[in-house]
Design a protein around this motif. Structure first.
Motif, short mmCIF file in Angstrom:
data_model
loop_
_atom_site.label_atom_id
_atom_site.label_comp_id
_atom_site.label_asym_id
_atom_site.label_seq_id
_atom_site.Cartn_x
_atom_site.Cartn_y
_atom_site.Cartn_z
N SER A 141 0.83 -1.21 0.00
CA SER A 141 0.00 0.00 0.00
C SER A 141 0.86 1.26 0.00
O SER A 141 1.86 1.33 0.71
CB SER A 141 -0.92 0.01 1.22
N ASP A 153 -8.33 2.28 1.35
CA ASP A 153 -7.27 1.65 0.54
C ASP A 153 -7.93 0.74 -0.49
O ASP A 153 -9.05 0.26 -0.31
CB ASP A 153 -6.35 0.85 1.46
N ARG A 204 -5.11 -4.30 -3.03
CA ARG A 204 -3.86 -4.16 -2.28
C ARG A 204 -3.99 -4.78 -0.90
O ARG A 204 -3.06 -5.44 -0.41
CB ARG A 204 -3.46 -2.69 -2.16
#
Length: 263
Positions: free
Chosen positions: A31, A51, A55
């Motif tokens: 990330s 996020d 990922r």
């Protein structure tokens, strides 16, 4: 599953023979900032912090590789619900497309060999517990509301129901915001300290605070559980994710985890 076991930033803890346990940090994943604590990729394990889910899936797979087992995570809601996982859950989390969540709850318990349990935090208290003789492990997410609700007591009740003896249970309280840093209104401190006096704290600025790790240790001790504490404050330690630190900077951050499994 790969046995590379090279994930950086891991803080291992000893909870007895046949138990593999550690705490992750903010480093070692894929990330980018703001879900990273270093120039390298961040190991954000949370799905609710904006996020990219792909990922996060990679980061979770890296943790599973390090553990040597699939890892189940719950949707944490700051309560005291305990989710008990078994063989079917191990199969689901070992699948090529594991579920995003084991369900809503703030504690997980299993007697299933080779199934990891994860607890996500970024200031709240992660608790790992194991009875190596009874072959049962658990995790708990103990924020302010969880401490008040008694999530530590609920997860211990679930472990005992699976054959654990509190006198044999070993527990570790992981990195969390410390009492010197966790400033709260005086009324909030009084509310928590009224239930768990050991959580009463005063910050370095001489303002009302809460020491939730100390409160959790006291709750464990009251049940006869031998526990230790990882003395790392999430707000002070730049290698760890901190919701309070990120909020103060006007941004978001990731989630690290406590991880445990019977291996």
């Amino acid at each position: 599953m790969s046995d590379s076991r090279t994930l950086s930033g891991v803080h291992p803890v000893d909870l007895g023979d046949g138990v593999h346990a550690f705490f992750t940090t903010g480093a070692g994943g894929v990330s980018p900032a703001p879900w990273s604590t270093s120039d390298g990729g961040g190991l954000n394990l949370g799905l609710n912090v904006s996020d990219d889910a792909a990922r996060v899936a990679v980061n979770r797979s890296l943790v599973a590789e390090r553990l040597g087992a699939p890892v189940a995570f719950a949707t944490q809601v700051h309560g005291d619900e305990v989710l008990e996982l078994g063989p079917g859950d191990r199969a689901a989390w070992a699948a090529s497309r594991p579920p995003a969540s084991a369900g809503e709850g703030d504690a997980l318990v299993t007697a299933e060999h080779g199934l990891g349990l994860g607890v996500l935090v970024a200031d709240c208290v992660p608790v790992l517990l194991a009875d190596p003789e009874a072959r049962v492990v658990g995790v708990a997410h103990a924020g302010r509301k969880g401490v008040l609700a008694g999530v530590v007591h609920r997860v211990l009740d679930a472990l005992v129901a699976r054959g654990a003896d509190p006198a044999r249970v070993r527990a570790v309280v992981g990195p969390a915001v410390c009492g010197r840093c966790y400033e709260v209104p005086a009324a909030m401190r009084d509310e928590v300290a009224g239930v768990v006096p050991e959580a009463y704290a005063t910050t370095r600025d001489d303002t009302p605070g809460l020491d939730l790790p100390a409160g959790v240790l006291a709750q464990l001790a009251a049940r006869g559980v031998a526990a230790s504490r990882v003395h790392r404050c999430t707000l002070e330690d730049p290698e760890l994710f901190s919701h309070r630190r990120a909020s103060g900077a006007g941004t978001t951050t990731g989630r690290q985890a406590g991880i445990i499994a019977l291996i």
